[in-house]
Write an enzyme that holds these catalytic residues in place. Structure first.
Site, PDB file in Angstrom:
ATOM      1  CD1 TRP A  62      -3.190  -1.017   0.640  1.00 10.39           C
ATOM      2  CD2 TRP A  62      -1.874  -2.449   1.759  1.00 10.39           C
ATOM      3  NE1 TRP A  62      -3.787  -2.086   0.758  1.00 10.39           N
ATOM      4  CE2 TRP A  62      -2.946  -2.997   1.413  1.00 10.39           C
ATOM      5  CE3 TRP A  62      -0.773  -3.194   2.359  1.00 10.39           C
ATOM      6  CZ2 TRP A  62      -3.345  -4.410   1.726  1.00 10.39           C
ATOM      7  CZ3 TRP A  62      -1.156  -4.280   2.793  1.00 10.39           C
ATOM      8  CH2 TRP A  62      -2.171  -4.920   2.464  1.00 10.39           C
ATOM      9  CG  HIS A  74      -6.797  -0.662   3.156  1.00  7.78           C
ATOM     10  ND1 HIS A  74      -6.231  -1.893   2.877  1.00  7.78           N
ATOM     11  CD2 HIS A  74      -6.779  -0.047   4.300  1.00  7.78           C
ATOM     12  CE1 HIS A  74      -5.581  -1.922   4.133  1.00  7.78           C
ATOM     13  NE2 HIS A  74      -5.671  -0.933   4.913  1.00  7.78           N
ATOM     14  NE  ARG A 107      -4.394   1.629  -1.750  1.00  7.32           N
ATOM     15  CZ  ARG A 107      -4.814   0.446  -2.361  1.00  7.32           C
ATOM     16  NH1 ARG A 107      -4.282   0.047  -3.359  1.00  7.32           N
ATOM     17  NH2 ARG A 107      -5.787  -0.250  -1.757  1.00  7.32           N
ATOM     18  CD  GLN A 167     -10.512  -0.947  -1.060  1.00  8.35           C
ATOM     19  OE1 GLN A 167     -10.436  -0.460   0.054  1.00  8.35           O
ATOM     20  NE2 GLN A 167      -9.807  -1.706  -1.629  1.00  8.35           N
ATOM     21  CB  VAL A 190      -8.086 -12.253   4.077  1.00  7.72           C
ATOM     22  CG1 VAL A 190      -9.255 -11.404   4.264  1.00  7.72           C
ATOM     23  CG2 VAL A 190      -7.167 -11.939   2.981  1.00  7.72           C
ATOM     24  CB  ALA A 195     -12.941  -9.281   4.505  1.00  7.54           C
TER      25      ALA A 195
END
Lengths: 314, 812
Positions: A62, A132, A158, A172, A215, A282
């Protein structure tokens, strides 16, 4: 001619609004709550709580805009990323307060959960623009007990040079579902429902292995090309009879659409949720990309130009 | 990472499948492949290895292992712990070991900070001849974009790419000789403000948090990142020290960020590669250097390896994996997948396994803070003992007593049975009142400092420094130190589990979710079914979403179009530390300028848009020092009106709209109108509005509004029509027709005959005289690919006029 009273013509929704309203409707019907959070975030919610610790290579995934505070100004270093030679910025020193209101270290006791969440502990107090919508997961889980079903459509940032397919700010959609028995099959079912309703075509989904620290397992989600393979999807894919000139999938028959996975137990723990009891998925998808795919808009920057020659087409 | 198909082939006996097939297998089960490039008689895979697999996959060995596993191909890995291996037709694989030459006679090695350096090895090579590399090596380097420097440096780059372990070579003679006549090499933190010049002529100032390789006088190397120029290899070099180490990934990353220096080596160390690779890489490097330079290699290797980890054991039941994936994988299939993955595993019943282990751990000495990875099974403290026993039985539980207490499932004293854990507050040790790692901060009022494995009839296996100082079995009823029992916890129902021994090169496999991913990607994610949960709109409703979109409905209905503007502007209250450009240094604290610019821009196109006035609105965040706020802005600009009249009119119109919105929301709105732009603090407004329990009204209004819009604008579908870069041309035309003829009929005829250049048409005047009526239309012409000439438009107009006359109508 006289004006307003006779001017009954309607105005136009921005295609991003159109899209977010449609998405909102689809997920509201599925029982998901629609929420959002702050754009200016702290490092804890944007990274640490999401299992992206400082000094971990995953941070490079990121590119981040940092907010100037009184103390971090001089402590900026630039690193050249070995892969793409792209400069990366990292505020080195911790900073306590600056232009932004002081981010106090506090210990909030959540009596429901019998835990105290050390919200800012280990936090290098740098303020940033959220990269995000995932910090909203954390903020929501800190306050709410499972079962949880939310979507988060929102603006993110970003640190990235802009071109036709890249913007430094865009939208997003985050999805989060935590119950006792939410699985990857549930994820597949929900995403199929979402994408079919959204593109108004029959759509299949496939997962590929990927990695996002928050995740596990982590997945990349592809959807069948809603234009090219819509007639007879499975046949077209099997026989390779997709259109090689398709502007959307280039004849592959699949479009990369989002990242997803099962929420990492560490993330649940960070929010005081027991991963022995609760589990869920997610996902995160670029809304601008959905807009561009669906309506055939070639350049993401047009969405932010305020140009009615685009907007009034919708 | 670039990987050559031809080079890959060298590690397989049989012929590799086509590149496309390899690409598909890797894409669906392992990594993303950006592209496969043709390179003369070879193919290059550009593989995007993500951070979780960087520790095992940033090398040929890693990729070969993966391909071999996925496609069931037999690999031929050089066994580097045994004999040298020939792996290139030009390379014999012979290593010249000089019997009698001992590195230890010339070098000493010491790791001063074992937390920072996990392992270090050094080896002396003499009689080397530094020269140009042979062609086969140059070609291999070129496959991953590495320039050839000399045979020694090239060998180090080759080994890193092949094995994934960065390696280095120093010029022996350039190291300082110590008082013992040897070169004393240590791995330690640098001195503050110490300077070093790296091989690529970079100058860096070090500090005491930066790890270096040191010869007692100077830093030779920024450890794990880049070698120093002072001890670099050149054509005069005769003796070299091969150096292969393994470092703490966090410390490498911290240094790399601090110095702004990321290298192929630091990238690999950051990913936490296993110290087990060090020896293999040293062997490989020795072979290559010896072969390429004619050097004689010492018979020994100096190897400092302070803490060697136990192989990691973990496990899961099939049920646990299915519960994550949403699959119904059966036992046979599960075993087949594990076999394919090539992990060593056993099927066990946890209690059997634990029972078997009890005699093995009994009487082992107590050590406070004993580590499961490094000290077991020789030393234990109370909770490392329980954590170890469960890990061996394929159950991962937290490491610390109080965390284990919260992690386990509660059982009463009378239901307690073999395999449960007992938790105590003995009053002797440090009593913990909240969890430390597992759901950090969870309170346990009673306090816990001790735990043990419950056996039966009140008997417990445990270890305590206050009670025996070794692992033994005691009876809770007889021993007074068990008087304060806090509770019992259960961790398994003794369901069959698979216990895996994770290979050293896969440190990403630590919890059952990791294993679920591993099983899932081999099982095939495509085999997961669709499971849609029950529908039902019982979700809570969000006020901000509801009202801000309701307001959007209102404005669209009033003829306003919605814009989205950038957050980045050239002035504001909040400044970015790293703006993209100087004119985007701040976050906007007002939308006023942007709305004005939007109006300005769009009024240029008002004919093209067929609008007499530009009416726009935006709902978006602005960023103030104290907080970010949702802001509603609207702006109006009328065409062809003298400035003053225009301003007055827009002013009053905005007032009118504001009142109408107030009425719709039943809430007074206070906001100032300024120069055709209105700003409203939407957050403030929404806060005052009542909660809602349904989005029905919102979505209903939206679908009414949007349906209309779509029919007007996009009769042919939803596809966006490209905005032309070229100027547009205006033409007006007025037509006399009999009064029964509707304007639409005339417009239809015009459209039918004007070709694709007609972008916009609008009736702007209607005038009736006797039995005739005159319609005046404004036509807008524009081309997608050129500037239109008068001539071209005249032709079109002529055609239209011709048709009108033919119809018996008259052009005015």
């Amino acid at each position: 001619m006289t004006e307003h009273s006779e001017n009954k013509e309607k105005g136009h929704y921005h295609p991003l609004t159109l899209t977010m309203l449609k998405i909102g409707k689809i997920f509201d019907d599925l029982g998901f709550e629609i929420v959002d959070g702050p754009h200016i975030e702290d490092e804890y919610h944007n990274f640490d709580a999401l299992n992206i610790p400082a000094n971990h290579p995953a941070r490079d995934m990121w590119d981040t805009f940092w907010i100037k505070t009184r103390t971090n100004n001089a402590d900026l270093t630039q690193t050249k990323n070995a892969d793409n030679n792209k400069p990366q910025i990292h505020p080195v020193k911790s900073c306590e307060a600056g232009i932004l209101p002081e981010a106090k270290l506090f210990n909030r006791v959540n009596t429901d959960k019998n835990i105290s969440i050390n919200l800012r502990k280990n936090l290098r107090e740098s303020a940033l623009l959220r990269t995000h919508t995932s910090p909203v997961q954390i903020r929501y889980m800190e306050k709410n007990k499972p079962p949880i079903k939310i979507i988060v459509p929102g603006k993110i940032f970003r640190y990235e040079a802009t071109d036709a397919t890249h913007e430094a700010q865009f939208y997003q959609l985050e999805g989060l579902m935590i119950t006792k028995n939410t699985t990857l099959a549930t994820l597949k079912g929900v995403l199929k429902e979402f994408l079919e309703k959204f593109f108004e075509e029959k759509i299949d989904i496939r997962f590929r292995p990927s990695y996002f620290p928050f995740v596990e397992p982590g997945l990349e989600v592809d959807a069948t090309c809603f234009r090219c393979a819509k007639e007879n999807l499975s046949t077209a894919l099997k026989t390779g009879k997709t259109n090689p000139r398709c502007s959307i999938c280039k004849g592959i028959g699949w479009i990369e659409i989002m990242g997803a996975g099962m929420v990492h137990p560490k993330v649940l723990e960070n929010c005081g949720i027991n991963p022995q009891e609760w589990q869920g998925f997610a996902f995160g998808v670029g809304i601008d990309r959905l807009v561009m795919l669906k309506y055939g808009i070639p350049d993401i920057r047009m969405l932010y130009s305020g140009d009615l020659r685009l907007i009034n087409q919708f | 990472m670039l990987i050559s198909y031809k080079w890959l082939q060298e590690y397989f006996d049989g012929k590799l499948p086509k590149p496309e097939e390899i690409k598909n297998a890797l894409t669906m089960h392992s990594y993303e492949i950006s592209e496969v490039l043709k390179d003369k008689n070879d193919f290059i895979f550009d593989i995007d290895v993500l951070p979780n697999r960087a520790h095992d996959s940033l090398s040929y060995f890693g990729i070969v292992r993966e391909i071999g596993m996925l496609l069931d191909l037999k690999t031929k890995f050089p066994d580097l712990n045994k004999s040298p291996v020939k792996y290139s037709s030009n390379f014999t694989g012979q290593v010249q070991i000089d019997k009698g030459l001992k590195s230890s006679d010339f070098l000493t090695l010491k790791i001063e900070n074992p937390n920072e350096c996990k392992r270090a090895t050094k080896r002396l090579v003499i009689d080397v001849q530094v020269k140009e590399s042979p062609d086969w090596l140059k070609e291999k380097l070129s496959k991953f974009g590495q320039k050839s420097i000399n045979n020694i440096v090239d060998a180090t780059n080759f080994v890193m790419m092949e094995i994934g372990q960065p390696v280095h070579a120093f010029d022996f003679d350039k190291l300082k000789t110590g008082p013992n006549g040897k070169k004393d090499i240590s791995i330690k933190f640098a001195n503050n403000k110490e300077k070093i010049t790296t091989l690529d002529e970079g100058h860096y100032i070090l500090d005491k948090d930066i790890l270096v390789i040191h010869d007692g006088e100077k830093s030779l190397d920024i450890a794990g990142i880049k070698g120093g120029v002072d001890t670099g290899i050149n054509e005069k070099t005769k003796k070299i020290v091969l150096s292969v180490c393994s470092f703490n990934p966090k410390s490498i990353r911290r240094t790399s960020k601090k110095l702004g220096l990321q290298t192929e080596a630091s990238k690999r160390f950051e990913a936490d590669i296993s110290p087990e690779m060090v020896y293999m890489a040293m062997q490989r490097l020795s072979q290559l250097v010896s072969e390429l330079s004619g050097g004689k290699v010492s018979e020994d290797i100096l190897d400092e390896y302070p803490r060697k980890s136990n192989p990691y054991k973990m496990g899961a039941s099939i049920g646990e994996i299915n519960k994550i994936l949403g699959t119904e994988i059966k036992k046979r299939e599960f075993e087949k997948i594990l076999d394919k993955l090539g992990f060593e595993y056993r099927k066990i019943e946890p209690f059997d396994e634990i029972k078997k282990l009890i005699p093995e751990v009994e009487n082992k000495p107590y050590k406070f803070g004993a580590s499961v990875s490094f000290d077991a099974p020789n030393y234990f403290d109370c909770s490392s003992l329980t954590a170890y026993l469960f890990a061996q039985a394929g159950i991962q539980i937290p490491r610390i007593s109080i965390d284990q207490y919260i992690f386990g499932e509660e059982v009463s004293e009378k239901d307690a049975k073999f395999g449960d854990l007992i938790f105590l507050n003995t009053g002797n040790g440090k009593i913990h009142y909240e969890t430390i790692e597992f759901i950090k901060g969870t309170k346990v009022q009673e306090g816990i400092d001790h735990c043990g494995l419950y056996l039966e009839d009140g008997k417990v296996l445990h270890t305590s420094r206050f009670n025996g100082n070794k692992v033994d079995i005691q009876n809770t009823k007889e021993n007074p130190s068990f008087k304060t029992i806090i509770g019992y916890r259960r961790f398994t129902n003794n369901e069959e589990r698979f216990v895996l021994t994770i290979p050293y090169y896969r440190n990403d496999l630590r919890i059952k979710e990791d294993l679920a991913e591993e099983i899932g990607r081999i099982f095939g994610y495509e085999n997961i079914s669709y499971d849609l949960p029950q529908k039902g709109s019982d979700a809570k409703k969000d006020k901000v979403f509801y009202y801000s979109n309701l307001i959007k409905n209102f404005f669209v209905n009033e003829g306003f179009s919605e814009v989205y503007n950038y957050a980045f502007v050239d002035n504001g209250e909040i400044e970015l530390l790293n703006p993209l450009t100087n004119d985007k240094k701040y976050l906007r604290d007002s939308t006023e300028n942007q709305i004005k610019n939007n109006l300005e821009l769009n009024s240029k196109y008002s004919d093209l848009l067929a609008l007499d006035e530009i009416k726009i609105f935006e709902i978006g965040k602005i960023y103030k020092k104290d907080r970010e706020k949702l802001c509603l802005s609207l702006g109006i600009k009328k065409k062809n009106l003298p400035a003053q009249t225009g301003e007055k009119e827009t002013q009053s119109y905005i007032e009118e709209i504001k009142n109408k919105l107030s009425e719709t929301l039943q809430m007074k709105i206070v906001a100032k109108v300024d120069g055709g732009v209105l700003n409203i603090d939407l957050e403030d407004l929404i806060n005052k509005l009542p909660e809602t329990n349904s989005y029905e009204k919102l979505f209903k209004e939206f679908s009414e509004n949007y349906k209309d819009t779509r029919n007007i604008c996009l009769p042919t579908g939803r596809k966006y029509k490209n905005i032309s870069q070229y100027p547009f041309v205006l033409r007006d035309i007025a037509v006399w027709v009999p009064e029964e003829v509707k304007s639409g009929e005339v417009l239809k005829l015009i459209k039918q005959n004007s070709g694709e250049l007609l972008m916009q048409s609008k009736l702007f005047d209607e005038y009736k005289k006797d039995d005739k009526v005159s319609y005046a239309f404004r036509l807008v012409f524009q081309s997608q690919d050129k500037t239109l000439t008068d001539n071209e438009i005249n032709k079109v107009m002529k055609k239209i006029e011709g048709r009108i006359i033919k119809k018996g109508w008259k052009v005015r």
